[in-house]
Write a protein that holds these residues in place. Structure first.
Motif, PDB file in Angstrom:
ATOM      1  N   ALA A 177       0.778  -1.205   0.035  1.00 36.27           N
ATOM      2  CA  ALA A 177      -0.104  -0.087   0.146  1.00 36.27           C
ATOM      3  C   ALA A 177       0.933   1.264  -0.209  1.00 36.27           C
ATOM      4  O   ALA A 177       0.747   2.189  -0.559  1.00 36.27           O
ATOM      5  CB  ALA A 177      -1.035   0.151   1.173  1.00 36.27           C
ATOM      6  N   LYS A 178       1.885   1.230   0.833  1.00 34.73           N
ATOM      7  CA  LYS A 178       2.774   2.443   0.798  1.00 34.73           C
ATOM      8  C   LYS A 178       3.736   2.617  -0.558  1.00 34.73           C
ATOM      9  O   LYS A 178       3.889   3.626  -1.033  1.00 34.73           O
ATOM     10  CB  LYS A 178       4.024   2.432   2.002  1.00 34.73           C
ATOM     11  N   ALA A 179       3.980   1.288  -1.158  1.00 33.92           N
ATOM     12  CA  ALA A 179       4.672   1.602  -2.371  1.00 33.92           C
ATOM     13  C   ALA A 179       3.771   2.209  -3.330  1.00 33.92           C
ATOM     14  O   ALA A 179       4.214   2.762  -4.195  1.00 33.92           O
ATOM     15  CB  ALA A 179       4.915   0.263  -2.729  1.00 33.92           C
ATOM     16  N   LYS A 180       2.566   1.717  -3.455  1.00 38.37           N
ATOM     17  CA  LYS A 180       1.709   2.180  -4.404  1.00 38.37           C
ATOM     18  C   LYS A 180       1.269   3.812  -4.289  1.00 38.37           C
ATOM     19  O   LYS A 180       1.146   4.470  -5.345  1.00 38.37           O
ATOM     20  CB  LYS A 180       0.149   1.618  -4.484  1.00 38.37           C
ATOM     21  N   ARG A 218       4.643   5.529  -5.122  1.00 38.17           N
ATOM     22  CA  ARG A 218       4.957   5.637  -6.681  1.00 38.17           C
ATOM     23  C   ARG A 218       4.461   6.758  -7.383  1.00 38.17           C
ATOM     24  O   ARG A 218       5.145   7.515  -8.071  1.00 38.17           O
ATOM     25  CB  ARG A 218       4.200   4.464  -7.486  1.00 38.17           C
ATOM     26  N   SER A 219       3.444   7.568  -7.012  1.00 37.04           N
ATOM     27  CA  SER A 219       2.779   8.797  -7.640  1.00 37.04           C
ATOM     28  C   SER A 219       3.571  10.060  -7.462  1.00 37.04           C
ATOM     29  O   SER A 219       4.095  10.555  -8.124  1.00 37.04           O
ATOM     30  CB  SER A 219       1.391   8.894  -7.461  1.00 37.04           C
ATOM     31  N   VAL A 260      10.031  13.135 -10.589  1.00 37.01           N
ATOM     32  CA  VAL A 260      10.864  12.966 -11.861  1.00 37.01           C
ATOM     33  C   VAL A 260      10.599  13.677 -12.982  1.00 37.01           C
ATOM     34  O   VAL A 260      11.099  14.244 -13.628  1.00 37.01           O
ATOM     35  CB  VAL A 260      10.857  11.333 -12.380  1.00 37.01           C
ATOM     36  N   THR A 261       9.253  13.974 -13.040  1.00 38.41           N
ATOM     37  CA  THR A 261       8.831  14.719 -13.891  1.00 38.41           C
ATOM     38  C   THR A 261       9.203  16.287 -13.648  1.00 38.41           C
ATOM     39  O   THR A 261       9.645  17.059 -14.660  1.00 38.41           O
ATOM     40  CB  THR A 261       7.177  14.761 -14.196  1.00 38.41           C
ATOM     41  N   LEU A 262       9.184  16.621 -12.582  1.00 38.25           N
ATOM     42  CA  LEU A 262       9.556  17.970 -12.137  1.00 38.25           C
ATOM     43  C   LEU A 262      11.107  18.160 -12.425  1.00 38.25           C
ATOM     44  O   LEU A 262      11.606  19.090 -12.864  1.00 38.25           O
ATOM     45  CB  LEU A 262       9.602  18.204 -10.523  1.00 38.25           C
ATOM     46  N   GLY A 263      11.862  17.002 -12.340  1.00 39.44           N
ATOM     47  CA  GLY A 263      13.268  16.706 -12.342  1.00 39.44           C
ATOM     48  C   GLY A 263      13.732  17.096 -13.826  1.00 39.44           C
ATOM     49  O   GLY A 263      14.765  17.448 -14.200  1.00 39.44           O
ATOM     50  N   GLY A 310       6.235   6.112 -16.370  1.00 43.50           N
ATOM     51  CA  GLY A 310       6.610   4.736 -15.720  1.00 43.50           C
ATOM     52  C   GLY A 310       7.755   4.536 -15.379  1.00 43.50           C
ATOM     53  O   GLY A 310       8.582   3.673 -15.899  1.00 43.50           O
ATOM     54  N   TYR A 311       8.410   5.486 -14.353  1.00 47.82           N
ATOM     55  CA  TYR A 311       9.552   5.552 -13.901  1.00 47.82           C
ATOM     56  C   TYR A 311       9.981   4.562 -12.916  1.00 47.82           C
ATOM     57  O   TYR A 311      11.230   4.235 -12.568  1.00 47.82           O
ATOM     58  CB  TYR A 311      10.198   6.864 -13.391  1.00 47.82           C
ATOM     59  N   THR A 312       8.994   3.955 -12.125  1.00 48.55           N
ATOM     60  CA  THR A 312       9.134   3.008 -11.026  1.00 48.55           C
ATOM     61  C   THR A 312       8.513   1.763 -11.334  1.00 48.55           C
ATOM     62  O   THR A 312       7.519   1.738 -12.052  1.00 48.55           O
ATOM     63  CB  THR A 312       8.524   3.875  -9.987  1.00 48.55           C
ATOM     64  N   ARG A 313       8.923   1.010 -10.756  1.00 48.70           N
ATOM     65  CA  ARG A 313       8.310  -0.671 -10.793  1.00 48.70           C
ATOM     66  C   ARG A 313       8.160  -0.928  -9.508  1.00 48.70           C
ATOM     67  O   ARG A 313       8.801  -0.836  -8.594  1.00 48.70           O
ATOM     68  CB  ARG A 313       8.998  -1.537 -11.561  1.00 48.70           C
ATOM     69  N   ILE A 314       7.022  -1.885  -9.252  1.00 49.17           N
ATOM     70  CA  ILE A 314       6.595  -2.375  -7.767  1.00 49.17           C
ATOM     71  C   ILE A 314       6.687  -3.865  -7.944  1.00 49.17           C
ATOM     72  O   ILE A 314       5.796  -4.623  -8.820  1.00 49.17           O
ATOM     73  CB  ILE A 314       5.270  -2.061  -7.257  1.00 49.17           C
TER      74      ILE A 314
END
Length: 141
Positions: free
Chosen positions: A39-42, A45-46, A52-55, A93-97
Motif C-alpha cells: 500500500a505504501k509503495a503504491k 509511486r505517484s 521525476v517529471t519536475l526533475g 512509468g519511471y518506477t516498478r513495484i
C-alpha cells in the motif's frame, strides 16, 4: 462528494502521510530501491513519478517545488543531477513495484519499489568481497 478523489489514507493524518511519503521517496532517490508494504509503495509511486517529471523540467521553480515536497535538499540534488537525466527520453512509468511475501508480524504484503532501467553503480555482491575470495576450497576425495 468524493468523486475522483482517490487518496490512500494509510491510517494516518494528512501531515503524517505527506511526511512519510516524502521520506520514502527520498530513500528511493538515495538508495535506488526500497522495501516497504504494498500500500505504501503504491502511494509513493505517484509522488516519485511526479518528482521525476519536475526533475526533467529542471528550472529553478521546479527545483524549489521538489525541495518543498521532499523536505531534503540532498535528495533533490540527486534527483536533478542523476535520476532525471537518466529518464530524459522516457515518457512516464519511471518506477516498478515487485510484490514480495507477507510480513510475519501482521501479514502485510511487502513490496520492492525501484527505478525502471536506471543504470547506476551496482552494490557489491558477496562474491566480489575479498573475504569471499579467501575461503578454503573443499577437497574432493
Amino acid at each position: 462528494m468524493r468523486h475522483l478523489k482517490r487518496t490512500a489514507k494509510l491510517g494516518r493524518t494528512s501531515e503524517h502521510r505527506n511526511a512519510m511519503l516524502a521520506n520514502l521517496v527520498c530513500s528511493l532517490i538515495k538508495h535506488k530501491r526500497v522495501t516497504t508494504t504494498l500500500a505504501k509503495a503504491k502511494a509513493a509511486r505517484s509522488v516519485a513519478e511526479k518528482m521525476v517529471t519536475l526533475g526533467k523540467k529542471g528550472t529553478i521553480h521546479h527545483r524549489r517545488l521538489a525541495a518543498a515536497r521532499l523536505h531534503q535538499e540532498d535528495a533533490a540534488k540527486i534527483l536533478f543531477k542523476e535520476i532525471a537525466p537518466a529518464f530524459k527520453e522516457r515518457n512516464g512509468g519511471y518506477t516498478r513495484i515487485i510484490k514480495m511475501n507477507q510480513r510475519i508480524g501482521d501479514a502485510a504484503t511487502r513490496a520492492i519499489l525501484e527505478w525502471v532501467d536506471f543504470t547506476a553503480e551496482a552494490p557489491a555482491t558477496p562474491e566480489a568481497t575479498p573475504a569471499a575470495e579467501t575461503k578454503p576450497e573443499e577437497k574432493k576425495s
